[in-house]
Design an enzyme around this catalytic site. Sequence first.
Site, PDB file in Angstrom:
ATOM      1  N   GLY A   1       0.780  -1.232   0.000  1.00  0.00           N
ATOM      2  CA  GLY A   1       0.000   0.000   0.000  1.00  0.00           C
ATOM      3  C   GLY A   1       0.810   1.279   0.000  1.00  0.00           C
TER       4      GLY A   1
ATOM      5  N   CYS B   1     -14.718   2.596 -27.331  1.00  0.00           N
ATOM      6  CA  CYS B   1     -16.041   3.174 -27.537  1.00  0.00           C
ATOM      7  C   CYS B   1     -16.710   3.379 -26.198  1.00  0.00           C
ATOM      8  CB  CYS B   1     -16.878   2.250 -28.403  1.00  0.00           C
ATOM      9  SG  CYS B   1     -16.200   2.158 -30.030  1.00  0.00           S
ATOM     10  N   GLU B   2     -16.328   4.446 -25.543  1.00  0.00           N
ATOM     11  CA  GLU B   2     -16.731   4.673 -24.166  1.00  0.00           C
ATOM     12  C   GLU B   2     -16.322   6.111 -23.846  1.00  0.00           C
ATOM     13  OE1 GLU B   2     -17.542   1.598 -22.352  1.00  0.00           O
ATOM     14  OE2 GLU B   2     -18.017   2.753 -20.573  1.00  0.00           O
TER      15      GLU B   2
ATOM     16  N   TYR C   1      -0.675  -2.035 -11.977  1.00  0.00           N
ATOM     17  CA  TYR C   1      -2.098  -2.132 -12.288  1.00  0.00           C
ATOM     18  C   TYR C   1      -2.437  -1.515 -13.653  1.00  0.00           C
ATOM     19  CZ  TYR C   1      -1.784  -3.122  -7.340  1.00  0.00           C
ATOM     20  OH  TYR C   1      -1.414  -3.638  -6.132  1.00  0.00           O
TER      21      TYR C   1
HETATM   22  N1  LLP Z   1      -1.129  -7.047  -0.170  1.00  0.00           N
HETATM   23  C1  LLP Z   1      -2.456  -7.224  -0.305  1.00  0.00           C
HETATM   24  C2  LLP Z   1      -3.146  -8.177   0.552  1.00  0.00           C
HETATM   25  C3  LLP Z   1      -3.168  -6.482  -1.258  1.00  0.00           C
HETATM   26  O1  LLP Z   1      -4.476  -6.650  -1.376  1.00  0.00           O
HETATM   27  C4  LLP Z   1      -2.482  -5.562  -2.093  1.00  0.00           C
HETATM   28  C5  LLP Z   1      -3.191  -4.807  -3.104  1.00  0.00           C
HETATM   29  C6  LLP Z   1      -1.094  -5.424  -1.928  1.00  0.00           C
HETATM   30  C7  LLP Z   1      -0.456  -6.173  -0.949  1.00  0.00           C
HETATM   31  C8  LLP Z   1      -0.274  -4.491  -2.764  1.00  0.00           C
HETATM   32  O2  LLP Z   1      -0.658  -3.161  -2.627  1.00  0.00           O
HETATM   33  P1  LLP Z   1       0.227  -2.022  -3.297  1.00  0.00           P
HETATM   34  O3  LLP Z   1       1.567  -2.013  -2.614  1.00  0.00           O
HETATM   35  O4  LLP Z   1       0.371  -2.327  -4.747  1.00  0.00           O
HETATM   36  O5  LLP Z   1      -0.548  -0.774  -3.084  1.00  0.00           O
HETATM   37  N2  LLP Z   1      -5.988  -1.858  -8.737  1.00  0.00           N
HETATM   38  C9  LLP Z   1      -5.799  -0.843  -7.722  1.00  0.00           C
HETATM   39  C10 LLP Z   1      -5.007  -1.364  -6.564  1.00  0.00           C
HETATM   40  C11 LLP Z   1      -5.603  -2.585  -5.944  1.00  0.00           C
HETATM   41  C12 LLP Z   1      -4.770  -3.078  -4.797  1.00  0.00           C
HETATM   42  C13 LLP Z   1      -5.183  -4.435  -4.426  1.00  0.00           C
HETATM   43  N3  LLP Z   1      -4.413  -4.986  -3.361  1.00  0.00           N
HETATM   44  C14 LLP Z   1      -5.132   0.358  -8.343  1.00  0.00           C
HETATM   45  O6  LLP Z   1      -4.871   0.352  -9.544  1.00  0.00           O
HETATM   46  O7  LLP Z   1      -4.873   1.355  -7.651  1.00  0.00           O
END
Ligand code: LLP
Length: 440
Positions: free
Chosen positions: A248, A361-362, A390
Amino acid sequence: MYMHGSSLINDKGHLEIGGVDTIELANKYGTPLFVYDVALIKERAEQFQEAFREEGVNYQVAYASKAFSCIAMFQLADELGLSLDVVSGGELYTAIQAGVPMERIHFHGNNKSLAELEMAVESGIGCVVVDNFYELKQLGHICARHDVKMDILLRITPGVEAHTHDYISTGQEDSKFGFDLESGQVDQAIQLSLLDPHINLLGIHSHIGSQIFETSGFVMAVEKIFEFIEKWREELGFTPSVLNLGGGFGIRYIEGDTPLPVGEYVRKMVHVIKEKAAAHQMEIPEIWIEPGRSLVGDAGTTLYSIGSRKEIPNVRHYLSVDGGMSDNLRPALYQAEYEGILANRADEETTETFSIAGKCCESGDMLIWDLPLPKASHEDVLAVFCTGAYGYSMANNYNRIPRPPVVFVEKGEAQLVIQRESYEDLVRLDLPLKQVMKQM
Ligand code: LLP
């Protein structure tokens, strides 16, 4: 213009990444194209690990592979000493194909199928992060059948609100993920785990959300967990030997984003865990984290060719590119914002404001609203920064647009790691209509 990692403007006025001219990349591989700055990924991995080493604690940094997964990325993560967090049979399969050591794989997900759990057990992965009672029970059965004992963590929802977009916030009580701490679900899950001879409960997992710029949420999550540790020790005879605080950690997408250096998140977490462990007279647990975005997000840049233009006098000037929500869903899904430049005229002054439209198309397929650029036309290549997390991993075939290729660049060398999807690929799974149906 803010430049990430090894990005710079070369003497031709072109954007260069990892010592490679992006216009040469666009000519060679076509557009849209994802370009990853490998040195930046390495630097980030090192910064996370260095912070842990300096603190002198046992740790694992697991790459949250959902941010960007492919065989080469998994191999790079392995080379960098990272463990791997996977969330599906598909990601696990990719890891197996990449030859990553299975014991460094952690398996997540709020609804792992029985087939996925079976695959995880058969492959001998390092740890399952168990999300709910159903999974705990099924995993116990599968391990019994295979006569193995599986290391697990219990994913908990600590009841902490992360300051981020609702869709990427996961630590609040009302969440689909994990065992609820306050209502006693975690206590019950610990009890059940301890009773199961095929389950080895290592510790607790918490992930509060994504794109977080402060340490307070992580600190609160640790404090919450420690509020219960005394009780677990006394009533259940359980002390976690691992605390996994998830991922996160935010990155800078646009001016005004203010992430902390990655080491600072780690140091703050470690300090509060050390302090709490001392207060409870317990050994400092091994600390695991799972960064995804902060390892690969700003290492990725997407190159697009500019196509059509539409100028609505006194309203807006649209430039359309040859990709869009098919390779980057984030603006449509989270109102995510990006910055970009003309990669072939990177040294020119910005004199106009354009809105960058995708080709789907959006109407919602807009990549960037109000981007300052030089006077741009269809000869130009637009580079959009920070698309490494992502982006490709959420790419799709809406409008049957093939997914772009991915290249890794470093020290003047480029390596294709994912090929461009072809039209043949797009129809590969399709089957023709049967004769009898044609006649109906
Ligand atoms: N650990 C768990 C349990 C998670 O659910 C996630 C992300 C991470 C680690 C990694 O998080 P990061 O370091 O990448 O923030 N698609 C969304 C983000 C979804 C995150 C899902 N879980 C976006 O594009 O912002």
